[in-house]
Design a protein around this motif. Structure first.
Motif, mmCIF file in Angstrom:
data_model
loop_
_atom_site.group_PDB
_atom_site.id
_atom_site.type_symbol
_atom_site.label_atom_id
_atom_site.label_comp_id
_atom_site.label_asym_id
_atom_site.label_seq_id
_atom_site.Cartn_x
_atom_site.Cartn_y
_atom_site.Cartn_z
ATOM 1 N N UNK A 26 90.510 45.971 14.225
ATOM 2 C CA UNK A 26 91.140 45.860 15.536
ATOM 3 C C UNK A 26 90.839 47.060 16.414
ATOM 4 N N UNK A 27 90.400 48.179 15.822
ATOM 5 C CA UNK A 27 90.267 49.398 16.609
ATOM 6 C C UNK A 27 88.850 49.965 16.663
ATOM 7 N N UNK A 28 87.945 49.481 15.867
ATOM 8 C CA UNK A 28 86.608 50.070 15.828
ATOM 9 C C UNK A 28 85.722 49.459 16.916
ATOM 10 N N UNK A 29 84.979 50.299 17.600
ATOM 11 C CA UNK A 29 84.030 49.851 18.605
ATOM 12 C C UNK A 29 82.628 50.002 18.007
ATOM 13 N N UNK A 30 82.128 48.934 17.420
ATOM 14 C CA UNK A 30 80.864 48.970 16.694
ATOM 15 C C UNK A 30 79.706 49.316 17.625
ATOM 16 N N UNK A 32 79.744 51.126 20.348
ATOM 17 C CA UNK A 32 79.808 52.536 20.689
ATOM 18 C C UNK A 32 79.292 53.399 19.530
ATOM 19 N N UNK A 33 79.667 53.048 18.311
ATOM 20 C CA UNK A 33 79.188 53.798 17.148
ATOM 21 C C UNK A 33 77.672 53.693 17.004
ATOM 22 N N UNK A 34 77.135 52.505 17.201
ATOM 23 C CA UNK A 34 75.692 52.333 17.093
ATOM 24 C C UNK A 34 74.965 53.134 18.167
ATOM 25 N N UNK A 35 75.488 53.123 19.399
ATOM 26 C CA UNK A 35 74.883 53.916 20.477
ATOM 27 C C UNK A 35 74.882 55.394 20.124
ATOM 28 N N UNK A 36 75.995 55.889 19.544
ATOM 29 C CA UNK A 36 76.070 57.299 19.154
ATOM 30 C C UNK A 36 75.039 57.631 18.078
ATOM 31 N N UNK A 37 74.924 56.773 17.077
ATOM 32 C CA UNK A 37 73.957 57.008 16.003
ATOM 33 C C UNK A 37 72.540 56.995 16.548
ATOM 34 N N UNK A 38 72.226 56.037 17.404
ATOM 35 C CA UNK A 38 70.877 55.932 17.953
ATOM 36 C C UNK A 38 70.527 57.096 18.866
ATOM 37 N N UNK A 45 69.274 60.120 11.085
ATOM 38 C CA UNK A 45 68.729 60.540 9.800
ATOM 39 C C UNK A 45 69.721 60.280 8.666
ATOM 40 N N UNK A 46 71.010 60.473 8.932
ATOM 41 C CA UNK A 46 72.039 60.286 7.914
ATOM 42 C C UNK A 46 72.410 58.818 7.708
ATOM 43 N N UNK A 47 72.031 57.947 8.645
ATOM 44 C CA UNK A 47 72.385 56.535 8.562
ATOM 45 C C UNK A 47 71.398 55.817 7.644
ATOM 46 N N UNK A 48 71.869 55.386 6.479
ATOM 47 C CA UNK A 48 70.983 54.786 5.484
ATOM 48 C C UNK A 48 70.372 53.455 5.927
ATOM 49 N N UNK A 49 70.881 52.862 7.009
ATOM 50 C CA UNK A 49 70.277 51.623 7.513
ATOM 51 C C UNK A 49 68.844 51.868 7.970
ATOM 52 N N UNK A 50 68.499 53.132 8.248
ATOM 53 C CA UNK A 50 67.143 53.468 8.686
ATOM 54 C C UNK A 50 66.266 53.934 7.535
#
Length: 179
Positions: A26-30, A32-38, A45-50
């Motif tokens: 209910x509270x996470x803005x996915x 926004x988080x992806x934009x920050x990571x990108x 570098x720390x995001x294992x999806x890459x």
């Protein structure tokens, strides 16, 4: 989202308070988080999806099995398939990776890690041990589960799926083949 008062057992419960605070969904803005990571090289570098080029790991004989429930309400199985395809492309190509290093298994009806109206009991540990020790890559693993007593099905290595052979016991994994 689940209808008010309806729950997905063990995962989502509507109308109840969480013992650890507000529900994350209910509270996470996915976005926004992806934009920050990108935007951040360090976060990316720390995001294992890459981390998709696993050729060094595979080059040293590493084996990796994935599984994902197709009915997972938290993470889409499509994300795992996307990662697997990107990883294969960057680690020598799908054919090479499937032959020597990695397989993925999609579990129809399974929720997050287990549960659901599905066959969610299967042994990937023995499958990877047999691959490492005997050189036999798992084309399929047999799944059973309490939701369907007496039923078994093969979980086929992606991109294949189980198909009934047209004869034999429809409750037995032996009556299915991976296509």
């Amino acid at each position: 989202m689940a209808a008010e008062g309806v729950a997905i057992p063990g995962i989502l419960t509507t109308g109840a308070r969480s013992p650890v605070g507000p529900p994350v969904w209910e509270s996470i803005n996915v976005d926004q988080l992806e934009d920050r990571v990108n935007a951040s090289g360090l976060d990316r570098l720390a995001n294992t999806a890459y981390w998709t080029n696993l050729s060094s790991y595979f080059g040293h004989g590493g084996k990796l099995l994935f599984y994902h429930g197709v009915s997972d309400p938290w993470f889409s199985a499509n994300d795992t398939v996307n990662y697997y395809e990107r990883m294969a492309a960057e680690s020598g190509g799908m054919e090479s990776v499937r032959e020597t290093s990695s397989r993925a298994f999609l579990v129809p009806g399974m929720g997050h890690c287990s549960s659901g109206a599905t066959l969610d009991h299967f042994d990937l540990l023995s499958a990877v041990v047999n691959w490492v020790e005997d050189g036999k890559a798992p084309d399929a693993v047999v799944a059973t589960g309490p939701a369907f007593p007496g039923r078994s099905r093969p979980l086929c290595a992606y991109p294949q799926h189980a198909q009934y052979k047209g004869q034999g016991d429809p409750e037995s994994a032996g009556s299915f083949e991976c296509k």
